[in-house]
Structure formats: C-alpha cells, structure tokens
Motif scaffolding. Structure first.
Motif, PDB file in Angstrom:
ATOM      1  N   ALA A 122       0.643  -1.237   0.125  1.00 44.27           N
ATOM      2  CA  ALA A 122      -0.095   0.082  -0.063  1.00 44.27           C
ATOM      3  C   ALA A 122       0.796   1.226   0.070  1.00 44.27           C
ATOM      4  O   ALA A 122       1.999   1.221   0.496  1.00 44.27           O
ATOM      5  N   ALA A 123       0.390   2.419  -0.404  1.00 40.74           N
ATOM      6  CA  ALA A 123       1.157   3.684  -0.557  1.00 40.74           C
ATOM      7  C   ALA A 123       0.042   4.760  -0.272  1.00 40.74           C
ATOM      8  O   ALA A 123      -1.091   4.505  -0.499  1.00 40.74           O
ATOM      9  N   ILE A 124       0.611   5.913   0.358  1.00 44.38           N
ATOM     10  CA  ILE A 124      -0.101   7.201   0.569  1.00 44.38           C
ATOM     11  C   ILE A 124       0.648   8.302   0.124  1.00 44.38           C
ATOM     12  O   ILE A 124       1.829   8.259   0.449  1.00 44.38           O
ATOM     13  N   SER A 125      -0.163   9.170  -0.485  1.00 47.81           N
ATOM     14  CA  SER A 125       0.547  10.487  -0.978  1.00 47.81           C
ATOM     15  C   SER A 125       1.109  11.279   0.525  1.00 47.81           C
ATOM     16  O   SER A 125       0.311  11.133   1.469  1.00 47.81           O
ATOM     17  N   TRP A 126       1.965  12.366   0.162  1.00 45.81           N
ATOM     18  CA  TRP A 126       2.320  13.167   1.138  1.00 45.81           C
ATOM     19  C   TRP A 126       1.036  13.837   1.942  1.00 45.81           C
ATOM     20  O   TRP A 126       1.420  13.959   3.197  1.00 45.81           O
ATOM     21  N   SER A 127       0.088  14.215   1.279  1.00 48.89           N
ATOM     22  CA  SER A 127      -0.955  14.856   1.950  1.00 48.89           C
ATOM     23  C   SER A 127      -1.854  13.848   2.590  1.00 48.89           C
ATOM     24  O   SER A 127      -2.810  14.410   3.305  1.00 48.89           O
ATOM     25  N   GLY A 128      -1.916  12.653   2.085  1.00 51.83           N
ATOM     26  CA  GLY A 128      -2.844  11.682   2.600  1.00 51.83           C
ATOM     27  C   GLY A 128      -3.927  11.597   1.794  1.00 51.83           C
ATOM     28  O   GLY A 128      -4.978  10.662   1.936  1.00 51.83           O
ATOM     29  N   GLY A 129      -4.247  12.387   0.531  1.00 52.76           N
ATOM     30  CA  GLY A 129      -5.297  12.533  -0.145  1.00 52.76           C
ATOM     31  C   GLY A 129      -5.731  11.321  -1.158  1.00 52.76           C
ATOM     32  O   GLY A 129      -6.452  11.131  -1.734  1.00 52.76           O
ATOM     33  N   ASN A 130      -4.188  10.797  -1.410  1.00 45.82           N
ATOM     34  CA  ASN A 130      -4.123   9.617  -2.488  1.00 45.82           C
ATOM     35  C   ASN A 130      -3.749   8.150  -1.658  1.00 45.82           C
ATOM     36  O   ASN A 130      -2.607   8.433  -1.046  1.00 45.82           O
ATOM     37  N   THR A 131      -4.269   7.151  -2.016  1.00 44.64           N
ATOM     38  CA  THR A 131      -4.051   5.954  -1.644  1.00 44.64           C
ATOM     39  C   THR A 131      -3.936   4.785  -2.726  1.00 44.64           C
ATOM     40  O   THR A 131      -4.666   5.116  -3.909  1.00 44.64           O
ATOM     41  N   ASP A 132      -2.880   3.911  -2.472  1.00 40.68           N
ATOM     42  CA  ASP A 132      -2.897   2.750  -3.687  1.00 40.68           C
ATOM     43  C   ASP A 132      -2.768   1.464  -2.959  1.00 40.68           C
ATOM     44  O   ASP A 132      -2.076   1.413  -1.915  1.00 40.68           O
ATOM     45  N   SER A 183      -4.259  -7.813  -3.609  1.00 42.20           N
ATOM     46  CA  SER A 183      -4.311  -8.834  -2.868  1.00 42.20           C
ATOM     47  C   SER A 183      -4.669  -8.229  -1.371  1.00 42.20           C
ATOM     48  O   SER A 183      -5.064  -9.020  -0.445  1.00 42.20           O
ATOM     49  N   VAL A 184      -4.807  -6.977  -1.039  1.00 34.76           N
ATOM     50  CA  VAL A 184      -5.082  -6.528   0.257  1.00 34.76           C
ATOM     51  C   VAL A 184      -6.137  -5.505   0.188  1.00 34.76           C
ATOM     52  O   VAL A 184      -6.788  -4.928   1.193  1.00 34.76           O
ATOM     53  N   LYS A 185      -6.684  -4.988  -1.073  1.00 31.60           N
ATOM     54  CA  LYS A 185      -7.911  -4.153  -1.282  1.00 31.60           C
ATOM     55  C   LYS A 185      -9.039  -4.843  -0.476  1.00 31.60           C
ATOM     56  O   LYS A 185      -9.355  -5.631  -0.366  1.00 31.60           O
ATOM     57  N   GLY A 186      -9.844  -3.668   0.517  1.00 28.76           N
ATOM     58  CA  GLY A 186     -10.913  -4.097   1.242  1.00 28.76           C
ATOM     59  C   GLY A 186     -10.289  -4.521   2.495  1.00 28.76           C
ATOM     60  O   GLY A 186     -11.456  -4.728   3.288  1.00 28.76           O
ATOM     61  N   ARG A 187      -9.266  -4.901   2.722  1.00 28.01           N
ATOM     62  CA  ARG A 187      -8.727  -5.409   4.003  1.00 28.01           C
ATOM     63  C   ARG A 187      -7.784  -4.581   4.815  1.00 28.01           C
ATOM     64  O   ARG A 187      -8.063  -4.589   5.949  1.00 28.01           O
ATOM     65  N   PHE A 188      -7.035  -4.002   4.023  1.00 23.04           N
ATOM     66  CA  PHE A 188      -5.863  -3.326   4.617  1.00 23.04           C
ATOM     67  C   PHE A 188      -6.264  -1.633   4.464  1.00 23.04           C
ATOM     68  O   PHE A 188      -6.869  -1.436   3.240  1.00 23.04           O
ATOM     69  N   THR A 189      -5.753  -0.816   5.326  1.00 24.12           N
ATOM     70  CA  THR A 189      -5.811   0.653   5.166  1.00 24.12           C
ATOM     71  C   THR A 189      -4.718   1.473   5.663  1.00 24.12           C
ATOM     72  O   THR A 189      -4.286   1.096   6.841  1.00 24.12           O
ATOM     73  N   ILE A 190      -4.094   2.171   4.560  1.00 26.42           N
ATOM     74  CA  ILE A 190      -3.095   2.911   4.998  1.00 26.42           C
ATOM     75  C   ILE A 190      -3.376   4.109   5.406  1.00 26.42           C
ATOM     76  O   ILE A 190      -4.180   4.833   4.718  1.00 26.42           O
ATOM     77  N   SER A 191      -2.883   4.978   6.426  1.00 27.19           N
ATOM     78  CA  SER A 191      -3.081   6.184   6.822  1.00 27.19           C
ATOM     79  C   SER A 191      -1.734   6.928   7.478  1.00 27.19           C
ATOM     80  O   SER A 191      -0.800   6.003   7.689  1.00 27.19           O
TER      81      SER A 191
END
Length: 119
Positions: free
Chosen positions: A49-59, A63-71
C-alpha cells in the motif's frame, strides 16, 4: 536522511487484525510519499500500500484491497497499516518506505516487523 522504525507486528489468528506503525525521523517526513511492502520467505518483496504526502491519495495491491488501510499522521511523523481479515498468505516481514523515487520505488526503508498469521 530519514530513519524508519516499524512496530506492531506479531502472531495473529486468521481472520484477526493488526495495526502496524512506522515512526520516522526527519523534518521532511510530511513532504514524502510513504508505502508498505512485505516479503514472505522464499519470495520477492512486494508492494502492499502507498499514501501520498498529503494523505489524499492511496494505492493498494489487489491482494489486500478492502482488508488493509494505510493512513498517516504527519504531526506524529508516523504511517500506519491497519490489517483486517488477515489470511495465512499475509504472513511476511513488513517494511515501511519513504520518499518515492518512481512508481513503487522508494529511497528510504525500515528494518521490518514480522507478521505471522496462524490457522
């Protein structure tokens, strides 16, 4: 230079949850894209997973979509990975990374925290 220290790994049963944290040093943390990767025994390191500097975009990896959350919390210089509905195949050494150079390629890496999912 940025130093990254992961924590929160451990042993959990399948279906359970864990939250990983990655604390960073350095005044420029808030300007960096951040990510989590993992490496299972005998396998290559893979993007999680990845998150942009502002937190506004995630990727997320499929295999982990819907189960993992990056913040992230830039005030605390920390990035998190909330992992729910864990599966046996999520067992791996999890790394955080900072300062994206190009697509899913990062300059700074932590030492990793082990996540083991048992049946």
């Amino acid at each position: 230079q940025v130093q990254l220290v992961e924590s929160g790994g451990g042993l959990v049963q399948a279906g359970g949850s864990l939250r990983l944290s990655c604390a960073a040093s350095g005044r420029t943390f808030g300007s960096y894209d951040l990510a989590w990767f993992r490496q299972a025994p005998g396998k290559e390191r893979e993007f999680v997973a990845a998150i942009s500097w502002s937190g506004g975009n995630t990727d997320y990896a499929d295999s982990v979509k819907g189960r993992f959350t990056i913040s992230r919390d830039n005030a605390k210089n920390t990035v998190y990975l909330q992992m729910n509905s864990l599966k046996l195949e999520d067992t791996a050494l999890y790394y955080c990374a900072a300062n994206r150079i190009s697509w899913r390629l990062y300059r700074y890496w932590g030492q990793g925290t082990q996540v083991t999912v048992s049946s």
